[in-house]
Design a protein around this motif. Structure first.
Motif, PDB file in Angstrom:
ATOM      1  N   GLN A 239      22.931  36.837  37.262  1.00 47.56           N
ATOM      2  CA  GLN A 239      23.855  35.728  37.078  1.00 47.56           C
ATOM      3  C   GLN A 239      24.185  35.608  35.594  1.00 47.56           C
ATOM      4  OE1 GLN A 239      21.637  32.411  38.679  1.00 47.56           O
ATOM      5  NE2 GLN A 239      22.434  32.737  40.737  1.00 47.56           N
ATOM      6  N   GLY A 240      25.354  35.075  35.322  1.00 49.36           N
ATOM      7  CA  GLY A 240      25.703  34.947  33.917  1.00 49.36           C
ATOM      8  C   GLY A 240      26.966  34.168  33.662  1.00 49.36           C
ATOM      9  N   ALA A 241      27.481  34.334  32.457  1.00 49.93           N
ATOM     10  CA  ALA A 241      28.717  33.687  32.053  1.00 49.93           C
ATOM     11  C   ALA A 241      29.907  34.407  32.681  1.00 49.93           C
ATOM     12  CB  ALA A 241      28.841  33.697  30.533  1.00 49.93           C
ATOM     13  N   VAL A 242      30.985  33.666  32.904  1.00 41.52           N
ATOM     14  CA  VAL A 242      32.203  34.213  33.506  1.00 41.52           C
ATOM     15  C   VAL A 242      33.353  34.091  32.519  1.00 41.52           C
ATOM     16  CG1 VAL A 242      33.794  34.084  35.457  1.00 41.52           C
ATOM     17  CG2 VAL A 242      31.403  33.435  35.763  1.00 41.52           C
ATOM     18  N   VAL A 243      34.069  35.201  32.317  1.00 43.86           N
ATOM     19  CA  VAL A 243      35.272  35.201  31.490  1.00 43.86           C
ATOM     20  C   VAL A 243      36.378  35.915  32.259  1.00 43.86           C
ATOM     21  CG1 VAL A 243      33.963  35.193  29.327  1.00 43.86           C
ATOM     22  CG2 VAL A 243      34.675  37.374  30.333  1.00 43.86           C
ATOM     23  N   PRO A 244      37.650  35.727  31.890  1.00 35.86           N
ATOM     24  CA  PRO A 244      38.727  36.460  32.571  1.00 35.86           C
ATOM     25  C   PRO A 244      38.530  37.967  32.428  1.00 35.86           C
ATOM     26  CG  PRO A 244      39.621  34.665  31.243  1.00 35.86           C
ATOM     27  CD  PRO A 244      38.175  34.790  30.880  1.00 35.86           C
ATOM     28  N   LYS A 245      39.006  38.708  33.393  1.00 35.81           N
ATOM     29  CA  LYS A 245      38.868  40.167  33.374  1.00 35.81           C
ATOM     30  C   LYS A 245      39.503  40.743  32.108  1.00 35.81           C
ATOM     31  CE  LYS A 245      37.233  43.712  35.590  1.00 35.81           C
ATOM     32  NZ  LYS A 245      35.787  43.771  35.917  1.00 35.81           N
ATOM     33  N   GLY A 246      38.729  41.547  31.392  1.00 31.22           N
ATOM     34  CA  GLY A 246      39.234  42.192  30.196  1.00 31.22           C
ATOM     35  C   GLY A 246      39.251  41.332  28.953  1.00 31.22           C
ATOM     36  N   SER A 247      38.745  40.114  29.034  1.00 28.38           N
ATOM     37  CA  SER A 247      38.739  39.220  27.874  1.00 28.38           C
ATOM     38  C   SER A 247      37.831  39.769  26.775  1.00 28.38           C
ATOM     39  CB  SER A 247      38.249  37.831  28.285  1.00 28.38           C
ATOM     40  OG  SER A 247      37.988  37.029  27.136  1.00 28.38           O
ATOM     41  N   PRO A 248      38.265  39.668  25.506  1.00 25.63           N
ATOM     42  CA  PRO A 248      37.401  40.092  24.402  1.00 25.63           C
ATOM     43  C   PRO A 248      36.135  39.254  24.284  1.00 25.63           C
ATOM     44  CG  PRO A 248      39.329  38.921  23.563  1.00 25.63           C
ATOM     45  CD  PRO A 248      39.570  39.164  25.028  1.00 25.63           C
ATOM     46  N   LEU A 249      36.124  38.094  24.947  1.00 20.04           N
ATOM     47  CA  LEU A 249      34.925  37.257  24.907  1.00 20.04           C
ATOM     48  C   LEU A 249      33.753  37.918  25.635  1.00 20.04           C
ATOM     49  CD1 LEU A 249      36.360  33.669  25.543  1.00 20.04           C
ATOM     50  CD2 LEU A 249      35.561  34.659  23.373  1.00 20.04           C
ATOM     51  N   GLY A 250      34.035  38.797  26.607  1.00 14.91           N
ATOM     52  CA  GLY A 250      32.957  39.435  27.351  1.00 14.91           C
ATOM     53  C   GLY A 250      32.006  40.220  26.463  1.00 14.91           C
ATOM     54  N   PRO A 251      32.482  41.290  25.793  1.00 15.19           N
ATOM     55  CA  PRO A 251      31.594  42.052  24.914  1.00 15.19           C
ATOM     56  C   PRO A 251      31.073  41.236  23.736  1.00 15.19           C
ATOM     57  CG  PRO A 251      33.871  42.854  24.776  1.00 15.19           C
ATOM     58  CD  PRO A 251      33.803  41.936  25.945  1.00 15.19           C
ATOM     59  N   LEU A 252      31.866  40.260  23.271  1.00 15.98           N
ATOM     60  CA  LEU A 252      31.398  39.395  22.182  1.00 15.98           C
ATOM     61  C   LEU A 252      30.191  38.573  22.629  1.00 15.98           C
ATOM     62  CD1 LEU A 252      31.597  38.022  19.431  1.00 15.98           C
ATOM     63  CD2 LEU A 252      33.379  36.538  20.377  1.00 15.98           C
ATOM     64  N   PHE A 253      30.268  37.985  23.833  1.00 12.74           N
ATOM     65  CA  PHE A 253      29.154  37.198  24.341  1.00 12.74           C
ATOM     66  C   PHE A 253      27.907  38.060  24.560  1.00 12.74           C
ATOM     67  CE2 PHE A 253      31.675  33.455  26.414  1.00 12.74           C
ATOM     68  CZ  PHE A 253      31.968  32.988  25.140  1.00 12.74           C
ATOM     69  N   VAL A 254      28.106  39.289  25.033  1.00  9.96           N
ATOM     70  CA  VAL A 254      26.947  40.187  25.202  1.00  9.96           C
ATOM     71  C   VAL A 254      26.215  40.346  23.874  1.00  9.96           C
ATOM     72  CG1 VAL A 254      26.203  42.556  25.674  1.00  9.96           C
ATOM     73  CG2 VAL A 254      27.877  41.466  27.171  1.00  9.96           C
ATOM     74  N   ASP A 255      26.957  40.635  22.819  1.00  7.99           N
ATOM     75  CA  ASP A 255      26.332  40.850  21.517  1.00  7.99           C
ATOM     76  C   ASP A 255      25.735  39.567  20.952  1.00  7.99           C
ATOM     77  OD1 ASP A 255      26.999  43.506  21.646  1.00  7.99           O
ATOM     78  OD2 ASP A 255      28.802  43.323  20.407  1.00  7.99           O
TER      79      ASP A 255
ATOM     80  N   ALA B  46      38.910  29.572  39.322  1.00  7.24           N
ATOM     81  CA  ALA B  46      40.353  29.430  39.140  1.00  7.24           C
ATOM     82  C   ALA B  46      40.676  28.890  37.751  1.00  7.24           C
ATOM     83  CB  ALA B  46      40.932  28.510  40.217  1.00  7.24           C
ATOM     84  N   GLY B  47      39.861  27.960  37.273  1.00 10.03           N
ATOM     85  CA  GLY B  47      40.077  27.381  35.950  1.00 10.03           C
ATOM     86  C   GLY B  47      39.905  28.391  34.839  1.00 10.03           C
ATOM     87  N   VAL B  48      38.920  29.282  34.989  1.00 10.69           N
ATOM     88  CA  VAL B  48      38.710  30.342  33.991  1.00 10.69           C
ATOM     89  C   VAL B  48      39.853  31.344  34.040  1.00 10.69           C
ATOM     90  CG1 VAL B  48      37.222  32.285  33.339  1.00 10.69           C
ATOM     91  CG2 VAL B  48      36.197  30.084  33.956  1.00 10.69           C
ATOM     92  N   ASN B  49      40.237  31.758  35.257  1.00  8.55           N
ATOM     93  CA  ASN B  49      41.282  32.773  35.394  1.00  8.55           C
ATOM     94  C   ASN B  49      42.649  32.283  34.937  1.00  8.55           C
ATOM     95  OD1 ASN B  49      39.527  34.692  36.365  1.00  8.55           O
ATOM     96  ND2 ASN B  49      39.847  34.172  38.504  1.00  8.55           N
ATOM     97  N   SER B  50      42.892  30.987  35.060  1.00  9.85           N
ATOM     98  CA  SER B  50      44.191  30.430  34.652  1.00  9.85           C
ATOM     99  C   SER B  50      44.283  30.225  33.146  1.00  9.85           C
ATOM    100  CB  SER B  50      44.421  29.094  35.352  1.00  9.85           C
ATOM    101  OG  SER B  50      43.544  28.101  34.834  1.00  9.85           O
TER     102      SER B  50
ATOM    103  N   GLU C 227      32.707  22.704  23.918  1.00  9.37           N
ATOM    104  CA  GLU C 227      32.803  21.502  24.729  1.00  9.37           C
ATOM    105  C   GLU C 227      32.616  21.866  26.200  1.00  9.37           C
ATOM    106  OE1 GLU C 227      36.631  19.936  23.749  1.00  9.37           O
ATOM    107  OE2 GLU C 227      35.994  19.224  21.754  1.00  9.37           O
ATOM    108  N   HIS C 228      32.309  20.874  27.019  1.00 13.89           N
ATOM    109  CA  HIS C 228      32.013  21.127  28.432  1.00 13.89           C
ATOM    110  C   HIS C 228      32.927  20.295  29.325  1.00 13.89           C
ATOM    111  CE1 HIS C 228      28.381  23.383  27.389  1.00 13.89           C
ATOM    112  NE2 HIS C 228      28.163  22.452  26.481  1.00 13.89           N
ATOM    113  N   ALA C 229      33.379  20.913  30.411  1.00 18.60           N
ATOM    114  CA  ALA C 229      34.204  20.238  31.412  1.00 18.60           C
ATOM    115  C   ALA C 229      33.607  20.507  32.789  1.00 18.60           C
ATOM    116  CB  ALA C 229      35.638  20.743  31.361  1.00 18.60           C
ATOM    117  N   THR C 230      33.753  19.563  33.697  1.00 22.24           N
ATOM    118  CA  THR C 230      33.202  19.694  35.047  1.00 22.24           C
ATOM    119  C   THR C 230      34.323  19.679  36.070  1.00 22.24           C
ATOM    120  OG1 THR C 230      31.153  18.562  34.409  1.00 22.24           O
ATOM    121  CG2 THR C 230      31.644  18.661  36.755  1.00 22.24           C
ATOM    122  N   VAL C 231      34.258  20.624  37.030  1.00 25.75           N
ATOM    123  CA  VAL C 231      35.215  20.662  38.140  1.00 25.75           C
ATOM    124  C   VAL C 231      34.418  20.627  39.445  1.00 25.75           C
ATOM    125  CG1 VAL C 231      36.958  21.921  36.846  1.00 25.75           C
ATOM    126  CG2 VAL C 231      35.264  23.193  38.176  1.00 25.75           C
ATOM    127  N   GLY C 232      35.115  20.426  40.552  1.00 28.75           N
ATOM    128  CA  GLY C 232      34.453  20.316  41.845  1.00 28.75           C
ATOM    129  C   GLY C 232      34.404  21.642  42.587  1.00 28.75           C
TER     130      GLY C 232
END
Length: 294
Positions: free
Chosen positions: A240-256, A99-103, A87-92
């Motif tokens: 440029q690319g996708a942003v995930v929290p530091k150390g998130s398992p989503l990072g290497p998963l998204f790469v693959d 901040a939304g990703v990090n929180s 799903e997609h959400a929009t912020v200003g």
């Protein structure tokens, strides 16, 4: 810019999005090995939320609550591959996005968002495009803005919180140190507002990524042109690319997962569909930050 002209520009963006989306998007099978690597809470929910900070054509085109563009197509493909709904959400603004990703309010931002070393301290980046930063000016470039050095004394619009804003502010200080007029930096929350400032002659040029500027110029009925193309303009290699929290398992998963989209041709199909063939990279990577992928 009048409401009539603003509406016309919005309709033009929607028309282009509709024309592109009329093409067949690739349909993908679930990759169980990738699905099994998702965090348990995401597997249980069956969905992830990707956040954006407003229209960033042709990657992200926000119309009401609907998101179209290359990023929307790629996240659709990613969701099919991972077996979850995205799903997609929009912020200003970009600061609110980060901040939304990090929180943890949003699992990720697919972007693409500029990957720079200072940003890597708080986030991981899954880089999937290469970019360049140039200017868009009125047709004929009446102020002669062809590089950072020629921006002194000019009114330059940028997106607030972005890397281009920082670079143009550094250039403004350099102008003053050289005895020239500083740059009048105009910061806006999104790309459409920044380009509208140029079209309405409130700004002399918009300094931003080449891909969206190419889009805006193509939609301006001959009113705008690109300038400063092929120059560094204060940047080295930009990824440029996708942003995930530091150390998130989503990072290497998204790469693959994105590697799978590259290998099966879905990535190229979607990028070319939106006129982004000049921004493609051979393989995605994490935190490239100025390094070319092997």
């Amino acid at each position: 810019m009048s409401l009539k002209k603003l509406t016309a520009l919005t309709f033009a963006a929607v028309a282009l999005a509709g024309a592109a989306n009329a093409q067949t998007a690739p349909k993908l099978e679930l990759n169980k090995a990738l699905h099994d690597r998702l965090p348990e809470d995401i597997k249980a929910a069956g969905k992830m939320i990707s956040v954006n900070n407003g229209s960033f054509p042709p990657y992200e085109i926000v119309t009401g609550t609907e998101l179209t563009g290359a990023s929307a197509d790629l996240t659709d493909a990613l969701g099919q591959l991972l077996g979850v709904k995205i799903e997609h959400a929009t912020v200003g603004g970009l600061p609110a996005l980060l901040a939304g990703v990090n929180s943890g309010r949003y699992q990720f931002a697919f972007g693409p968002v500029g990957d720079y070393k200072d940003r890597e301290t708080a986030n991981d980046f899954v880089d999937w495009v290469q970019e360049y930063v140039v200017f868009a000016a009125l047709k004929g470039n009446p102020k002669g803005i062809t590089s950072l050095d020629t921006a002194c004394g000019q009114r330059i619009s940028v997106m607030a919180g972005g890397s281009a804003e920082r670079v143009i502010k550094v250039q403004s200080d350099k102008c003053k140190a050289d005895g020239k007029e500083p740059v009048e930096v105009q910061s806006y929350t999104d790309q459409p507002a920044s380009i509208l400032a140029v079209r309405s002659k409130r700004a002399d040029a918009f300094f931003s990524s080449q891909a969206p500027l190419t889009y805006f110029v193509s939609q301006a009925n001959g009113q705008l042109e690109m300038t400063g193309v092929g120059q560094k303009n204060g940047f080295e290699d930009i990824f440029q690319g996708a942003v995930v929290p530091k150390g998130s398992p989503l990072g290497p998963l998204f790469v693959d997962a994105i590697k799978v989209l590259v290998d099966n041709g879905a990535y190229a199909t979607i990028m070319k569909k939106w006129g982004l063939e000049n921004n493609m990279i051979k393989q995605p990577g994490m935190n490239l930050g100025g390094q070319l992928p092997k």
